[in-house]
Design a protein around this motif. Sequence first.
Motif, PDB file in Angstrom:
ATOM      1  N   ALA A  49      34.237 -97.170 147.657  1.00 36.97           N
ATOM      2  CA  ALA A  49      34.793 -97.826 148.842  1.00 36.97           C
ATOM      3  C   ALA A  49      34.213 -97.244 150.131  1.00 36.97           C
ATOM      4  N   ALA A  50      33.898 -95.955 150.120  1.00 34.08           N
ATOM      5  CA  ALA A  50      33.343 -95.286 151.303  1.00 34.08           C
ATOM      6  C   ALA A  50      31.843 -95.515 151.447  1.00 34.08           C
ATOM      7  N   GLU A  62      40.077 -92.321 140.556  1.00 35.22           N
ATOM      8  CA  GLU A  62      40.396 -92.491 141.970  1.00 35.22           C
ATOM      9  C   GLU A  62      39.272 -91.941 142.836  1.00 35.22           C
ATOM     10  N   VAL A  63      38.700 -90.825 142.438  1.00 38.16           N
ATOM     11  CA  VAL A  63      37.594 -90.228 143.176  1.00 38.16           C
ATOM     12  C   VAL A  63      36.409 -91.187 143.184  1.00 38.16           C
ATOM     13  N   ARG A  92      36.451 -94.473 142.747  1.00 38.67           N
ATOM     14  CA  ARG A  92      36.782 -95.660 143.555  1.00 38.67           C
ATOM     15  C   ARG A  92      36.666 -95.363 145.046  1.00 38.67           C
ATOM     16  N   ARG A  93      37.128 -94.193 145.445  1.00 39.21           N
ATOM     17  CA  ARG A  93      37.031 -93.829 146.867  1.00 39.21           C
ATOM     18  C   ARG A  93      35.579 -93.666 147.294  1.00 39.21           C
ATOM     19  N   ALA A  94      34.772 -93.062 146.451  1.00 38.58           N
ATOM     20  CA  ALA A  94      33.349 -92.896 146.767  1.00 38.58           C
ATOM     21  C   ALA A  94      32.676 -94.263 146.901  1.00 38.58           C
ATOM     22  N   ARG A 100      43.206 -84.949 142.116  1.00 38.31           N
ATOM     23  CA  ARG A 100      43.111 -86.405 142.058  1.00 38.31           C
ATOM     24  C   ARG A 100      42.567 -86.822 140.700  1.00 38.31           C
TER      25      ARG A 100
END
Length: 111
Positions: free
Chosen positions: A38-39, A31-32, A34-36, A27
């Motif tokens: 968002a989570a 992106e990593v 952003r996901r962290a 990835r």
Amino acid sequence: MPAACRHALLGFALALTLIAPAIGDGRQDHEVARRALAAGEILPLGVVLERVGREHGGEVLEVELEHDDNRWIYEVKMLRRDGGVNKLIVDARDGRLLEVKGRHGRRGGRH
């Protein structure tokens, strides 16, 4: 735009692009991050930089977001008013300052 906002935006951009290369699952680094975010695994960098700025002052030089020992860490390099550099290690989940590493400035103080 106030300097604090410029630093926050710059820092956020840096954090999205400077994740430790240990995340080698194919990835993109941003992106990593952003996901962290968002989570709910990390605080927004702007929040962290605001806290750090209030408590330590100085100018943000560089920000890295790393995943180390099952914990997200922001590493914030700051130029102190005396010309020295501090590296602040901040828990990215709760913004808690974990460590301050300092280098001597023009006046020779270690912080």
